[in-house]
Write an enzyme that holds these catalytic residues in place. Structure first.
Site, PDB file in Angstrom:
ATOM      1  N   PHE A 140       0.822  -1.169  -0.159  1.00  0.00           N
ATOM      2  CA  PHE A 140      -0.110  -0.053   0.035  1.00  0.00           C
ATOM      3  C   PHE A 140       0.862   1.195  -0.132  1.00  0.00           C
ATOM      4  O   PHE A 140       1.606   1.473   0.843  1.00  0.00           O
ATOM      5  CB  PHE A 140      -0.991   0.219   1.207  1.00  0.00           C
ATOM      6  CG  PHE A 140      -1.830   1.310   1.254  1.00  0.00           C
ATOM      7  CD1 PHE A 140      -3.065   1.204   0.335  1.00  0.00           C
ATOM      8  CD2 PHE A 140      -1.558   2.363   1.806  1.00  0.00           C
ATOM      9  CE1 PHE A 140      -4.003   2.238   0.281  1.00  0.00           C
ATOM     10  CE2 PHE A 140      -2.254   3.569   1.771  1.00  0.00           C
ATOM     11  CZ  PHE A 140      -3.600   3.420   0.935  1.00  0.00           C
ATOM     12  N   ASP A 225       9.140   2.634   2.168  1.00  0.00           N
ATOM     13  CA  ASP A 225       7.759   3.396   2.457  1.00  0.00           C
ATOM     14  C   ASP A 225       7.634   3.279   4.216  1.00  0.00           C
ATOM     15  O   ASP A 225       7.111   2.167   4.330  1.00  0.00           O
ATOM     16  CB  ASP A 225       6.928   3.219   1.750  1.00  0.00           C
ATOM     17  CG  ASP A 225       5.469   3.867   2.176  1.00  0.00           C
ATOM     18  OD1 ASP A 225       5.531   4.525   3.323  1.00  0.00           O
ATOM     19  OD2 ASP A 225       4.558   3.852   1.170  1.00  0.00           O
ATOM     20  N   LYS A 254       2.285  10.798   7.957  1.00  0.00           N
ATOM     21  CA  LYS A 254       1.581  10.372   9.035  1.00  0.00           C
ATOM     22  C   LYS A 254       1.989  10.989  10.498  1.00  0.00           C
ATOM     23  O   LYS A 254       1.880  12.116  10.721  1.00  0.00           O
ATOM     24  CB  LYS A 254       1.402   8.904   8.972  1.00  0.00           C
ATOM     25  CG  LYS A 254       0.537   8.346   7.933  1.00  0.00           C
ATOM     26  CD  LYS A 254      -0.184   6.873   8.052  1.00  0.00           C
ATOM     27  CE  LYS A 254      -1.067   6.747   7.051  1.00  0.00           C
ATOM     28  NZ  LYS A 254      -0.817   5.561   6.118  1.00  0.00           N
TER      29      LYS A 254
HETATM   30  C1  PLP Z   1      -0.875   5.561   4.621  1.00  0.00           C
HETATM   31  C2  PLP Z   1       0.011   5.214   3.852  1.00  0.00           C
HETATM   32  C3  PLP Z   1       0.314   6.068   2.498  1.00  0.00           C
HETATM   33  C4  PLP Z   1      -0.534   6.976   1.954  1.00  0.00           C
HETATM   34  O1  PLP Z   1      -0.572   7.967   2.855  1.00  0.00           O
HETATM   35  P1  PLP Z   1      -1.646   9.316   2.636  1.00  0.00           P
HETATM   36  O2  PLP Z   1      -1.416  10.311   3.635  1.00  0.00           O
HETATM   37  O3  PLP Z   1      -3.033   8.580   2.838  1.00  0.00           O
HETATM   38  O4  PLP Z   1      -1.552   9.552   1.141  1.00  0.00           O
HETATM   39  C5  PLP Z   1       1.365   5.424   2.010  1.00  0.00           C
HETATM   40  N1  PLP Z   1       2.086   4.364   2.200  1.00  0.00           N
HETATM   41  C6  PLP Z   1       1.925   3.798   3.368  1.00  0.00           C
HETATM   42  C7  PLP Z   1       2.734   2.695   4.005  1.00  0.00           C
HETATM   43  C8  PLP Z   1       0.762   4.279   4.177  1.00  0.00           C
HETATM   44  O5  PLP Z   1       0.431   3.444   5.338  1.00  0.00           O
END
Ligand code: PLP
Length: 400
Positions: A140, A225, A254
């Site tokens: 994701f 990520d 986040k």
């Molecule tokens: C939440 C998340 C994203 C996307 O972040 P947004 O602020 O919702 O665009 C990307 N990668 C990971 C691993 C995430 O948990």
């Protein structure tokens, strides 16, 4: 207005792109959220790890209010007196020489993809527009067209093509598959150290280290990520540090704001981030003084309150106690630090009804990938609160 009134308004006027639990939150503090009926809940989602520092942390709030009364947005056409300090403090904390600030996580992922492609053409010598980026099944990385182009989840992709080309998918957790997928045109490997949205999937021990070695040997960038796993959630500043890995590029978001504001960033050293030249990339709000001041406060709280150490200790305790709960529904309890997944057997009928039962008992959690209950409270949680939650979780896991 009561809960049902708010829900009706939302359903009527808002796009239905989420399926939230029917709880309408109007206030929060630390690990607790309160709904419009005055009921209190333990937040075990932490806005997907954006509120690692706890809801409405007083120090971050103070920084937000102070900066909001001075200047909030200059655009990057002018400089501001917060961004340089944010850069410096982020660099000193993470050990990366530079960063590039954006807003949402998905934008930071896009930025990293652009950086990898640029590096491939300018440094590695990949023929123009032939660059490939290797990603893992079950990933994701956000919801933009490129982020869903990397996804293997039909729900995220269906009806949204045509997709961005240039991505190669390999199974998650298999380093040899990464090695086999590398070609002379490979620019980067992009991975989550733990797949959060994918169901709290913890890869086999040694996976990240092996992938990092393969990348170094093959002259390929390793990009992590850490938007969900980073900034203390798993008991280290970054989850890759559990294997002593320092990726070439780390993506954060986040918790970079403690939940006050969308702030994300791409972290890398000068030879990489120095490749961007004026005008090639940008964002109106990225790096604005309000974001920078909030980000600085959010990072200070992580360090000053020892939240990373807390996540390691209390996460270990929580995981151990959860594993001891006898339940015919549970297939596996796994995780790192305070990022914990309880995977239910397929016969259990999905995690949703368990999350609803938790809600009735004052605990908010969200199912991920149908069969997994994710338990990821703010890192400011205390042992006594975990002990308060455990019997309720036990009751729910022992439902018929
Ligand atoms: C939440 C998340 C994203 C996307 O972040 P947004 O602020 O919702 O665009 C990307 N990668 C990971 C691993 C995430 O948990």
């Amino acid at each position: 207005m009561n809960t049902q009134d708010y829900i009706q308004l939302e359903e009527r006027y808002g796009a239905h792109n989420y399926h939230p639990l029917d709880v309408v939150i109007s206030r929060a503090e630390g690990v607790w959220v309160y709904d419009v009926e005055g009921r209190r809940y333990l937040d075990c989602l932490s806005a997907y790890s954006a509120v690692n520092q706890g809801h409405v942390h007083p120090k971050i709030l103070a920084a937000l209010i102070e900066q909001a009364s001075k200047v909030t947005l200059t655009s990057r056409a002018f400089r501001n007196d917060q961004l340089p300090l944010f850069y410096k403090e982020l660099s000193e904390l993470t050990g990366y020489e530079m960063s590039l600030p954006m807003n949402s996580g998905a934008e930071a992922v896009e930025t990293a993809l652009k950086l990898a492609r640029k590096w491939a053409y300018r440094v590695k010598g990949v023929p123009r527009y032939q660059a490939e980026i290797i990603v893992a099944a079950g990933n994701f990385h956000g919801r933009t067209i490129s982020a869903i182009s990397l996804s293997t989840e039909p729900l995220y992709r269906n009806d949204f093509g045509p997709f961005t080309p240039g991505f190669v998918t390999v199974p998650y957790g298999d380093a040899d598959a990464v090695a086999r997928a590398i070609t002379p045109n490979t620019a980067a490997v992009l991975l989550e150290p733990i797949q959060g949205e994918g169901g709290v999937i913890v890869p086999p021990q040694g996976y990240l280290r092996k992938v990092a070695e393969i990348c170094r040997r093959e002259h390929v960038l390793f990009m992590a990520d850490e938007i969900q796993t980073g900034l203390g959630r798993t008991g280290k500043l970054f989850a890759a540090q559990h294997e002593d890995v320092r990726p070439d590029v780390t993506i954060v978001g986040k918790a970079l704001s403690g939940g006050f504001y969308p702030i994300s960033a791409v972290l890398a050293d000068r030879p990489l981030l120095g490749l961007f030249t004026p005008g090639e990339h940008g964002s109106t709000f990225g790096g604005n003084p309000l974001a920078a001041a909030v980000g600085r406060a959010a990072l200070r709280v992580l360090v000053e309150e020892n939240l990373i150490q807390r996540a390691a200790e209390l996460g270990g305790y929580f995981l151990e106690r959860l594993s001891e709960i006898p339940s015919r529904h549970v297939k596996e309890v796994r995780g790192r630090g305070l990022l914990i997944g309880v995977e239910l057997k397929p016969e259990a009928g999905g995690a949703r009804r368990f999350c609803e039962a938790l809600q009735e008992r004052g605990i908010l959690a969200k199912e991920t990938h149908q069969h997994v209950i994710r338990l990821a409270p703010p890192l400011v949680i205390e042992k006594e609160i975990i002990d308060w939650a455990l019997p309720k979780i036990q009751e729910v896991l022992q439902m018929p």
